[in-house]
Design an enzyme around this catalytic site. Structure first.
Site, PDB file in Angstrom:
ATOM      1  N   HIS A  17       0.867  -1.205   0.000  1.00  0.00           N
ATOM      2  CA  HIS A  17       0.000   0.000   0.000  1.00  0.00           C
ATOM      3  C   HIS A  17       0.890   1.238   0.000  1.00  0.00           C
ATOM      4  O   HIS A  17       1.482   1.595   1.019  1.00  0.00           O
ATOM      5  CB  HIS A  17      -0.901   0.009   1.238  1.00  0.00           C
ATOM      6  N   HIS A  19       1.583   5.409  -1.633  1.00  0.00           N
ATOM      7  CA  HIS A  19       1.268   6.606  -2.430  1.00  0.00           C
ATOM      8  C   HIS A  19       2.575   7.184  -2.956  1.00  0.00           C
ATOM      9  O   HIS A  19       3.457   7.542  -2.171  1.00  0.00           O
ATOM     10  CB  HIS A  19       0.578   7.676  -1.575  1.00  0.00           C
ATOM     11  N   LYS A 103      -9.243   0.181  -5.999  1.00  0.00           N
ATOM     12  CA  LYS A 103      -9.268   0.849  -4.698  1.00  0.00           C
ATOM     13  C   LYS A 103     -10.623   1.493  -4.458  1.00  0.00           C
ATOM     14  O   LYS A 103     -11.114   2.266  -5.282  1.00  0.00           O
ATOM     15  CB  LYS A 103      -8.153   1.899  -4.659  1.00  0.00           C
ATOM     16  N   HIS A 140     -10.417   1.511   1.681  1.00  0.00           N
ATOM     17  CA  HIS A 140     -10.257   2.497   2.751  1.00  0.00           C
ATOM     18  C   HIS A 140     -11.510   2.364   3.610  1.00  0.00           C
ATOM     19  O   HIS A 140     -12.592   2.804   3.222  1.00  0.00           O
ATOM     20  CB  HIS A 140     -10.131   3.922   2.185  1.00  0.00           C
ATOM     21  N   HIS A 178      -4.656  -0.353   5.979  1.00  0.00           N
ATOM     22  CA  HIS A 178      -4.201   0.458   7.121  1.00  0.00           C
ATOM     23  C   HIS A 178      -5.160   0.404   8.316  1.00  0.00           C
ATOM     24  O   HIS A 178      -5.727   1.419   8.707  1.00  0.00           O
ATOM     25  CB  HIS A 178      -3.924   1.910   6.702  1.00  0.00           C
ATOM     26  N   ASP A 251       1.410   2.632   3.604  1.00  0.00           N
ATOM     27  CA  ASP A 251       0.591   3.836   3.414  1.00  0.00           C
ATOM     28  C   ASP A 251       1.463   5.087   3.473  1.00  0.00           C
ATOM     29  O   ASP A 251       1.017   6.140   3.947  1.00  0.00           O
ATOM     30  CB  ASP A 251      -0.547   3.920   4.434  1.00  0.00           C
TER      31      ASP A 251
HETATM   32  O1  DOR Z   1      -3.324   9.514   5.731  1.00  0.00           O
HETATM   33  C1  DOR Z   1      -3.670   9.206   4.604  1.00  0.00           C
HETATM   34  N1  DOR Z   1      -3.106   9.773   3.513  1.00  0.00           N
HETATM   35  N2  DOR Z   1      -4.650   8.330   4.460  1.00  0.00           N
HETATM   36  C2  DOR Z   1      -5.188   8.057   3.264  1.00  0.00           C
HETATM   37  O2  DOR Z   1      -6.112   7.279   3.213  1.00  0.00           O
HETATM   38  C3  DOR Z   1      -4.724   8.754   2.047  1.00  0.00           C
HETATM   39  C4  DOR Z   1      -3.367   9.268   2.217  1.00  0.00           C
HETATM   40  C5  DOR Z   1      -2.994  10.280   1.158  1.00  0.00           C
HETATM   41  O3  DOR Z   1      -3.199  10.008  -0.025  1.00  0.00           O
HETATM   42  O4  DOR Z   1      -2.481  11.337   1.518  1.00  0.00           O
HETATM   43 ZN    ZN Z   2      -3.310   5.100   1.549  1.00  0.00          ZN
END
Ligand code: DOR
Ligand code: ZN
Length: 354
Positions: A17, A19, A103, A140, A178, A251
């Site tokens: 997971h 970003h 997602k 999520h 998460h 995450d």
């Molecule tokens: O804390 C987070 N940041 N939780 C999420 O679900 C998305 C992520 C983000 O993309 O910044």
């Molecule tokens: Zn995330």
């Protein structure tokens, strides 16, 4: 796994997971992940979100172009579910080997989720297609009803949304991402082999007090928000339990400092630069370093039906102070910063250089 009190060699891990964002942030953060992880599931919550096969192919290309020379790293792409997405897109992206998963962001649940799903029942045809073709659903798991207390949103999602969804789609492979509560731990561990959960390093390290320690501290704000201490303890037990339904998903969610330090700071913690070391700290503190490899490198591929990685990585007990920031060079050559998780703290485990 090779293992002593001072050194531990693991099968190379994957991040289930992640970003990465895009543009200059992607270019700045990718090396942190690729230095350690062989594969990662890439979240699709860009602006605009990744909702077509073509957008996923192009995004994958930009990620591949940002990988540092000489490093092998495979991004596993996801599609962002929306109310009006066609099942044909899911089917095509899966057939062409582009989508690894889909997602589900409940609309307005987190960063860039405004285009997310407003009604789970309404996406039944999408979920039926995924069930039939074997495309995993990554969730999520929070309700968005403003009347529900923010600290209860995950537990209520499980009761009101996840349980009915799983009973409507009993063959769907689902990952509750998460997780942050003992309710999620208990639910996932008593469920079928089609359900698993990822656990972040940050939810293992701090509880909700961190957000209010001496003032309002957006550096510790992420979603789902950290909960009470008893939930953190339940997460640590789950992650270190050796149960295959819990595996690594960082995450890691980079945001520029200027967006975190704002009267309406963004949710997300950038942990990619210390993630494996941070997990190692937890497993060491719990006295079960011998279980780190399964959590980081075996249970994920097993769940997703992928081979485990061939390479290995060594961690050694070599304390180091984590620098505060990662620098991001923008197109105009100006520099912005992203705060790193564990900034200024000493972590005992470091990646050994080969
Ligand atoms: O804390 C987070 N940041 N939780 C999420 O679900 C998305 C992520 C983000 O993309 O910044
Ligand atoms: Zn995330």
């Amino acid at each position: 796994m090779d293992f002593s009190n001072e050194k531990i060699t693991l099968v190379q891990p994957d991040d289930w997971h992640l970003h990465l964002r895009d543009g200059h942030i992607l270019n700045a953060v990718l090396a942190s992940t690729a230095r350690v992880f062989r594969r990662a599931i890439i979240m699709p919550n860009l602006l605009p979100p990744v909702t077509t096969v073509e957008a996923a192919i192009k995004y994958r290309r930009r990620i591949l172009a940002a990988i540092p020379e000489g490093i092998s790293f495979t991004p596993l792409m996801t599609i962002y579910l929306t109310d009006d997405l066609s099942p044909d897109v899911i089917e095509l992206g899966h057939k062409e080997g582009v989508f690894f998963g889909a997602k589900l962001y409940p609309a307005n649940s987190t960063t860039n989720s405004a285009d997310g799903v407003t009604d789970l029942q309404a996406i039944t045809p999408l979920l039926e297609t995924m069930e039939r073709i074997g495309l995993p659903l990554l969730i999520h798991g929070e309700v968005t009803d403003p009347d529900v207390d923010i600290f209860d949103r995950e537990a209520i999602f499980i009761e009101q949304k996840l349980i009915p969804l799983l009973s409507r789609h009993s063959s769907l492979k689902v990952v509750l991402e998460h997780i942050t509560t003992e309710q999620a731990v208990q639910f996932v561990e008593t469920c079928s082999s089609n359900l698993a959960a990822t656990i972040t390093p940050h939810h293992l390290h701090f509880n909700r007090n961190a957000m209010f320690d001496g003032g309002l501290r957006s550096d510790f704000y992420c979603l789902p928000v950290a909960k009470r201490e008893r939930h953190r303890i339940a997460l640590r037990k789950a992650a270190t339990s050796g149960k295959s339904c819990f595996f690594l998903g960082t995450d890691s969610a980079p945001h520029l400092r200027s967006y975190k330090e704002s009267s309406c700071g963004c949710a997300g913690i950038f942990n990619a630069s210390v993630a494996l070391e941070s997990y190692a700290e937890v497993f060491d503190e719990e006295g079960v370093l011998d279980r780190l490899e399964a959590f980081s490198s075996i249970f994920g591929p097993d769940f997703y039906g992928l081979p485990i990685n061939k390479n290995s990585i060594t961690l050694e007990k070599r304390p180091r102070v984590v620098p505060d920031f990662l620098e991001v060079r923008k197109a105009d050559n100006s520099v912005e910063k992203i705060l790193q998780f564990h900034a200024g703290e000493t972590l005992n485990w470091s990646i050994a250089s080969n």
